[in-house]
Write a protein that holds these residues in place. Sequence first.
Motif, PDB file in Angstrom:
ATOM      1  N   ARG A   1      -6.324  -7.788   5.644  1.00 19.41           N
ATOM      2  CA  ARG A   1      -5.984  -6.463   6.326  1.00 19.41           C
ATOM      3  C   ARG A   1      -6.795  -5.230   5.799  1.00 19.41           C
ATOM      4  O   ARG A   1      -7.084  -5.502   4.498  1.00 19.41           O
ATOM      5  CB  ARG A   1      -4.548  -6.049   6.190  1.00 19.41           C
ATOM      6  CG  ARG A   1      -3.666  -6.918   6.974  1.00 19.41           C
ATOM      7  CD  ARG A   1      -2.230  -6.867   6.583  1.00 19.41           C
ATOM      8  NE  ARG A   1      -1.475  -8.023   7.056  1.00 19.41           N
ATOM      9  CZ  ARG A   1      -0.253  -7.627   7.978  1.00 19.41           C
ATOM     10  NH1 ARG A   1      -0.259  -6.737   8.445  1.00 19.41           N
ATOM     11  NH2 ARG A   1       0.285  -8.724   8.363  1.00 19.41           N
ATOM     12  N   TYR A   2      -7.097  -4.086   6.374  1.00 17.60           N
ATOM     13  CA  TYR A   2      -7.703  -3.042   5.625  1.00 17.60           C
ATOM     14  C   TYR A   2      -6.753  -2.132   4.809  1.00 17.60           C
ATOM     15  O   TYR A   2      -5.695  -1.557   5.411  1.00 17.60           O
ATOM     16  CB  TYR A   2      -8.334  -2.101   6.571  1.00 17.60           C
ATOM     17  CG  TYR A   2      -9.104  -0.912   6.013  1.00 17.60           C
ATOM     18  CD1 TYR A   2     -10.289  -1.033   5.192  1.00 17.60           C
ATOM     19  CD2 TYR A   2      -8.687   0.299   6.429  1.00 17.60           C
ATOM     20  CE1 TYR A   2     -11.025  -0.220   4.635  1.00 17.60           C
ATOM     21  CE2 TYR A   2      -9.202   1.485   5.760  1.00 17.60           C
ATOM     22  CZ  TYR A   2     -10.493   0.907   5.225  1.00 17.60           C
ATOM     23  OH  TYR A   2     -11.195   2.381   4.548  1.00 17.60           O
ATOM     24  N   ASN A   3      -6.983  -1.974   3.584  1.00 19.44           N
ATOM     25  CA  ASN A   3      -6.201  -1.101   2.733  1.00 19.44           C
ATOM     26  C   ASN A   3      -7.067  -0.112   2.288  1.00 19.44           C
ATOM     27  O   ASN A   3      -7.951  -0.197   1.678  1.00 19.44           O
ATOM     28  CB  ASN A   3      -5.218  -1.769   1.656  1.00 19.44           C
ATOM     29  CG  ASN A   3      -4.584  -2.992   2.072  1.00 19.44           C
ATOM     30  OD1 ASN A   3      -4.835  -4.060   2.065  1.00 19.44           O
ATOM     31  ND2 ASN A   3      -3.467  -2.564   2.594  1.00 19.44           N
ATOM     32  N   GLU A   4      -6.515   1.190   2.534  1.00 21.56           N
ATOM     33  CA  GLU A   4      -7.329   2.456   1.786  1.00 21.56           C
ATOM     34  C   GLU A   4      -6.881   2.611   0.364  1.00 21.56           C
ATOM     35  O   GLU A   4      -5.811   2.282   0.127  1.00 21.56           O
ATOM     36  CB  GLU A   4      -7.303   3.693   2.600  1.00 21.56           C
ATOM     37  CG  GLU A   4      -7.920   3.454   3.753  1.00 21.56           C
ATOM     38  CD  GLU A   4      -7.660   4.910   4.783  1.00 21.56           C
ATOM     39  OE1 GLU A   4      -8.786   5.387   4.990  1.00 21.56           O
ATOM     40  OE2 GLU A   4      -6.578   5.217   4.985  1.00 21.56           O
ATOM     41  N   GLY A   5      -7.565   3.431  -0.200  1.00 23.06           N
ATOM     42  CA  GLY A   5      -7.075   3.806  -1.612  1.00 23.06           C
ATOM     43  C   GLY A   5      -7.689   3.127  -2.835  1.00 23.06           C
ATOM     44  O   GLY A   5      -8.605   2.585  -2.570  1.00 23.06           O
TER      45      GLY A   5
END
Length: 178
Positions: A95-99
């Motif tokens: 999954r795409y996770n920002e940060g």
Amino acid sequence: MRGFTLVELITVAAITLILSGIILTSFRSGQANLALDRSAHKLSQDIRRAMELTLRAQSLGVCATISGYGVYMHTDNPLYLKEYRIFGDCNANKRYNEGAGADVAVEVLQFEKGVKILSVSLDGTLKDQVHIFFIPPDPQVEINPGPAATAQVILQLENDPSRVKTLTINNKGVIDID
């Protein structure tokens, strides 16, 4: 006497104005429909691009290892209705996770002017986000949150809500545009 009367000239001018208005309206409508078609096909091509990045096992240099590439779309914020991301998965959660220490956005892509995401659904259930992820080396396709068998993304013209294009992506990687 030769020439045209004032009534004849006004009639011709009125007919010319009416025809010009009809043509201009049709032209603008046609441009909007083409923008919707191009946006749907560009999204399809970018999903294929993520698959190709996975097949090449291309390194980004930001993460120690990339577990695959994917495309991320979400509808929970109006600012994000006009864009999607190709991402590299650094933390192996598909999954795409920002940060900080999260995944890498390879590219943030914009839909054409006047086109937005209307909805995304997984196996027929509306969701606020979708992650279409490719796992090397085959690549296998995983649609999250889920995993789901199909994802459906509906694109819409902002100024004509009746005009939509539907992309259906299944877990075999087949993309259909209606």
